[in-house]
Every structure is written in C-alpha cells, then in structure tokens.
Motif scaffolding. Structure first.
Motif, PDB file in Angstrom:
ATOM      1  N   PRO A  27       1.850 -13.522 -21.865  1.00  0.00           N
ATOM      2  CA  PRO A  27       3.287 -12.953 -21.842  1.00  0.00           C
ATOM      3  C   PRO A  27       3.854 -12.903 -20.462  1.00  0.00           C
ATOM      4  O   PRO A  27       3.151 -13.156 -19.557  1.00  0.00           O
ATOM      5  CB  PRO A  27       2.715 -11.420 -22.306  1.00  0.00           C
ATOM      6  N   PRO A  28       5.094 -12.919 -20.668  1.00  0.00           N
ATOM      7  CA  PRO A  28       5.815 -12.574 -19.179  1.00  0.00           C
ATOM      8  C   PRO A  28       5.551 -11.228 -18.783  1.00  0.00           C
ATOM      9  O   PRO A  28       4.832 -10.783 -19.262  1.00  0.00           O
ATOM     10  CB  PRO A  28       7.335 -12.830 -19.687  1.00  0.00           C
ATOM     11  N   LYS A  29       5.971 -10.771 -17.607  1.00  0.00           N
ATOM     12  CA  LYS A  29       5.992  -9.330 -17.238  1.00  0.00           C
ATOM     13  C   LYS A  29       6.594  -8.386 -18.063  1.00  0.00           C
ATOM     14  O   LYS A  29       7.707  -9.091 -18.681  1.00  0.00           O
ATOM     15  CB  LYS A  29       6.632  -9.463 -15.819  1.00  0.00           C
ATOM     16  N   VAL A  30       6.150  -7.258 -18.414  1.00  0.00           N
ATOM     17  CA  VAL A  30       6.639  -6.255 -19.304  1.00  0.00           C
ATOM     18  C   VAL A  30       6.971  -5.043 -18.735  1.00  0.00           C
ATOM     19  O   VAL A  30       6.095  -4.501 -18.039  1.00  0.00           O
ATOM     20  CB  VAL A  30       5.662  -6.310 -20.618  1.00  0.00           C
ATOM     21  N   ILE A  31       8.003  -4.477 -18.824  1.00  0.00           N
ATOM     22  CA  ILE A  31       8.252  -3.310 -18.814  1.00  0.00           C
ATOM     23  C   ILE A  31       8.504  -2.269 -19.843  1.00  0.00           C
ATOM     24  O   ILE A  31       9.556  -2.789 -20.967  1.00  0.00           O
ATOM     25  CB  ILE A  31       9.674  -2.921 -17.847  1.00  0.00           C
ATOM     26  N   VAL A  32       7.663  -1.441 -20.229  1.00  0.00           N
ATOM     27  CA  VAL A  32       7.876  -0.825 -21.601  1.00  0.00           C
ATOM     28  C   VAL A  32       9.012   0.355 -21.426  1.00  0.00           C
ATOM     29  O   VAL A  32       8.836   1.146 -20.398  1.00  0.00           O
ATOM     30  CB  VAL A  32       6.468  -0.094 -21.979  1.00  0.00           C
TER      31      VAL A  32
ATOM     32  N   LEU B 135      10.412  -3.859 -23.455  1.00  0.00           N
ATOM     33  CA  LEU B 135       9.810  -3.661 -24.760  1.00  0.00           C
ATOM     34  C   LEU B 135       9.650  -2.260 -25.112  1.00  0.00           C
ATOM     35  O   LEU B 135       9.145  -1.552 -24.400  1.00  0.00           O
ATOM     36  CB  LEU B 135       8.558  -4.297 -24.417  1.00  0.00           C
ATOM     37  N   ASP B 136      10.618  -2.044 -26.327  1.00  0.00           N
ATOM     38  CA  ASP B 136      10.361  -0.791 -27.072  1.00  0.00           C
ATOM     39  C   ASP B 136       8.818  -0.879 -27.724  1.00  0.00           C
ATOM     40  O   ASP B 136       8.535  -1.930 -28.156  1.00  0.00           O
ATOM     41  CB  ASP B 136      11.452  -0.658 -28.012  1.00  0.00           C
ATOM     42  N   LEU B 137       8.356   0.314 -28.304  1.00  0.00           N
ATOM     43  CA  LEU B 137       7.250   0.308 -29.073  1.00  0.00           C
ATOM     44  C   LEU B 137       7.305   0.470 -30.428  1.00  0.00           C
ATOM     45  O   LEU B 137       6.555  -0.191 -31.473  1.00  0.00           O
ATOM     46  CB  LEU B 137       6.090   1.361 -28.284  1.00  0.00           C
TER      47      LEU B 137
ATOM     48  N   GLU C  25       2.518   8.907 -25.077  1.00  0.00           N
ATOM     49  CA  GLU C  25       1.063   9.090 -25.372  1.00  0.00           C
ATOM     50  C   GLU C  25       0.384   7.633 -25.520  1.00  0.00           C
ATOM     51  O   GLU C  25      -0.853   7.551 -25.420  1.00  0.00           O
ATOM     52  CB  GLU C  25       0.635   9.751 -26.678  1.00  0.00           C
ATOM     53  N   TYR C  26       1.228   6.425 -25.366  1.00  0.00           N
ATOM     54  CA  TYR C  26       0.588   5.336 -25.477  1.00  0.00           C
ATOM     55  C   TYR C  26       0.749   4.491 -23.996  1.00  0.00           C
ATOM     56  O   TYR C  26       0.318   3.476 -23.793  1.00  0.00           O
ATOM     57  CB  TYR C  26       1.661   4.079 -26.113  1.00  0.00           C
ATOM     58  N   ALA C  27       0.889   5.352 -22.892  1.00  0.00           N
ATOM     59  CA  ALA C  27       1.133   4.691 -21.485  1.00  0.00           C
ATOM     60  C   ALA C  27      -0.315   3.941 -21.164  1.00  0.00           C
ATOM     61  O   ALA C  27      -0.406   3.019 -20.350  1.00  0.00           O
ATOM     62  CB  ALA C  27       1.311   5.871 -20.459  1.00  0.00           C
ATOM     63  N   LEU C  28      -1.435   4.791 -21.267  1.00  0.00           N
ATOM     64  CA  LEU C  28      -2.759   4.279 -21.004  1.00  0.00           C
ATOM     65  C   LEU C  28      -3.246   2.753 -21.613  1.00  0.00           C
ATOM     66  O   LEU C  28      -3.371   1.893 -20.903  1.00  0.00           O
ATOM     67  CB  LEU C  28      -3.863   5.156 -21.322  1.00  0.00           C
ATOM     68  N   GLU C  29      -2.876   2.848 -22.979  1.00  0.00           N
ATOM     69  CA  GLU C  29      -2.876   1.446 -23.509  1.00  0.00           C
ATOM     70  C   GLU C  29      -2.062   0.320 -23.017  1.00  0.00           C
ATOM     71  O   GLU C  29      -2.481  -0.627 -22.835  1.00  0.00           O
ATOM     72  CB  GLU C  29      -2.666   1.592 -25.141  1.00  0.00           C
ATOM     73  N   GLY C  30      -0.907   0.850 -22.685  1.00  0.00           N
ATOM     74  CA  GLY C  30       0.123  -0.080 -21.819  1.00  0.00           C
ATOM     75  C   GLY C  30      -0.392  -0.795 -20.593  1.00  0.00           C
ATOM     76  O   GLY C  30      -0.391  -1.886 -20.500  1.00  0.00           O
ATOM     77  N   TYR C  31      -0.965   0.191 -19.955  1.00  0.00           N
ATOM     78  CA  TYR C  31      -1.615  -0.458 -18.450  1.00  0.00           C
ATOM     79  C   TYR C  31      -2.881  -1.284 -18.687  1.00  0.00           C
ATOM     80  O   TYR C  31      -3.166  -2.128 -18.091  1.00  0.00           O
ATOM     81  CB  TYR C  31      -1.923   0.901 -17.684  1.00  0.00           C
TER      82      TYR C  31
ATOM     83  N   ILE D  63       0.651  -3.854 -18.217  1.00  0.00           N
ATOM     84  CA  ILE D  63       2.406  -4.081 -18.087  1.00  0.00           C
ATOM     85  C   ILE D  63       2.641  -3.705 -16.865  1.00  0.00           C
ATOM     86  O   ILE D  63       1.923  -3.358 -15.897  1.00  0.00           O
ATOM     87  CB  ILE D  63       2.874  -2.865 -18.976  1.00  0.00           C
ATOM     88  N   VAL D  64       3.980  -3.868 -16.441  1.00  0.00           N
ATOM     89  CA  VAL D  64       4.421  -3.683 -14.979  1.00  0.00           C
ATOM     90  C   VAL D  64       4.636  -2.084 -14.830  1.00  0.00           C
ATOM     91  O   VAL D  64       4.197  -1.442 -13.804  1.00  0.00           O
ATOM     92  CB  VAL D  64       5.817  -4.493 -14.593  1.00  0.00           C
ATOM     93  N   ASP D  65       5.203  -1.328 -15.914  1.00  0.00           N
ATOM     94  CA  ASP D  65       5.542  -0.203 -15.770  1.00  0.00           C
ATOM     95  C   ASP D  65       5.760   0.268 -17.095  1.00  0.00           C
ATOM     96  O   ASP D  65       6.034  -0.377 -18.023  1.00  0.00           O
ATOM     97  CB  ASP D  65       6.758   0.057 -14.907  1.00  0.00           C
TER      98      ASP D  65
END
Length: 232
Positions: A72-77, A53-55, A83-89, A93-95
C-alpha cells in the motif's frame, strides 16, 4: 510531486481534502474514488504515493480494502469514527484524522509524511555510503584501498585469497572467512567454500553456476541457503 487518491463515499469530503491539497505545493490528484472497488482499479493503473481513506464505505470497508493491498502507499485515514484509531496504527497508517478536521490538523498529518520521506532518504543515503565505502587490503607489504562497489568476487586460493575487481586482481594473505567480515554488507554473499560474490555484478544464475562478466563461479551444495537469500 506527491500523487494522491481520495477514497470516500461523500462528495463534501472530496471537496475539503482537494481544497486543502490545492493549498500545498507538489500535490497532484490522480482520481476521486467513491468506493474501494473503484480505488483498486485506479491503483492497478496508476502510481499513487498517498491515499486519503474513509472507513465506512459501501461494498468494502476502508481497513478491509487496506488489508487487501500487498504494497500500500502511505495512508491518511479520514473518518468520523474515532474507535478504529488503534487498528489504523497497527496497519501503519501515517495519521488518523477525525471529521471535521481543520487545515492546521490536516497540515500536521502531511508534515508526518514529509518527515517519514526525509528519514527514508537519509537511511538510503547511509546504505549507499556504506556500499560505496573503501577497504584496505594488505598485499606484498603494502595496503591497497579498494572500493566495495568495484569488487566482483573473492576467491580462496590455499592460504591466500584473490580479490577480483573491475580493474585488477589483488592477492592477499587472508582467509576468505576473514575477508567476508571485512567487506560485510548486504551485497556480498558466500556461495561456495572458495567464493564470495558481489550481488550487483551478477549477470545471470543458471542452476549451480553464477556468471559475472567472463567469469563462471560454482555454487556449493551447502551454500544453497545463501543463494536463496541473494535472490530475495
């Protein structure tokens, strides 16, 4: 087989991710999606195990798209914005892969999925083993081993309890509350002061009645909350 979806508005990103996936066994591309709206339609019509997934995309941003999914399925961003890494986890998200990323970094993310799948498989196996376990019931001065999966229901009869299985009925001198502790797992529910039922063996529920094989079991008024838990 891991069925995956690439959601990115850049063709080059699609080419890189697909090339990396082609180097791995058991990966199958379902569709190239260039915006989240297209991806939503794809998910409605296909089983997908993994999303790349692109942001920063038109129409609907990546995390807004992810938040819209109920399961949702498993997601790799895959993004250029760290700067959006924290929100992703926080969204489980997987990674979080920062573009441009190497095959080695890509592979590390994939290995996280495999580790998670292994942990989930082991947890499922433990639950199955717990469910298939046996208990010893004392009846007529002897101990009888009964598989939990064979118990249909338990009925209180005065100072005794009757354990009804697929094959037999076993009368034991124990309170139904003590037997509930003995068979305790996520498959047994007390739905009446005199009855405990095994969820897996219920044929149907009609109003305040539960049908298990040829047996009809009442639901007590004070046990309605347990019935709601059973139905989840």
């Amino acid at each position: 087989m891991i069925k995956y979806l690439i959601i990115d508005d850049e063709s080059m990103a699609h080419d890189i991710i697909k090339r990396y996936c082609d180097l791995l066994p058991n990966f199958q591309l379902i569709q190239h999606c260039y915006d989240a709206i297209e991806a939503l339609e794809c998910l409605n019509n296909n089983k997908v195990d993994l999303i790349f997934l692109d942001l920063n995309m038109p129409k609907l941003k990546g995390f807004d798209f992810l938040k819209s999914l109920s399961k949702p399925p498993k997601v790799i961003v895959t993004t250029a914005y760290k700067e959006y890494a924290l929100e992703g986890y926080e969204l489980n998200i997987v990674d979080y892969l920062l573009k441009p990323f190497s095959f080695e970094r890509f592979l590390k993310a994939i290995n996280k999925i495999q580790d998670q799948n292994k942990e989930q498989s082991e947890a499922t196996q433990r639950l199955e083993e717990e469910h298939d376990g046996g208990v010893f019931l004392r009846s007529n001065k002897k101990h009888i081993q009964v598989k939990l999966k064979d118990i249909l229901f338990i009925e209180a009869i005065g100072n005794y309890s009757k354990v009804v299985t697929k094959q037999e009925e076993i009368t034991v001198r124990e309170k139904i509350s003590d037997l509930l502790k003995t068979v305790s797992n996520n498959q047994f529910f007390q739905i009446h002061k005199s009855f405990i039922v095994a969820k897996d063996h219920i044929n149907s529920i009609e109003g305040n009645r539960i049908f298990i094989d040829e047996y009809l079991i009442p639901v007590g008024k004070t046990f309605k909350v347990n019935l709601k838990a059973l139905l989840k």
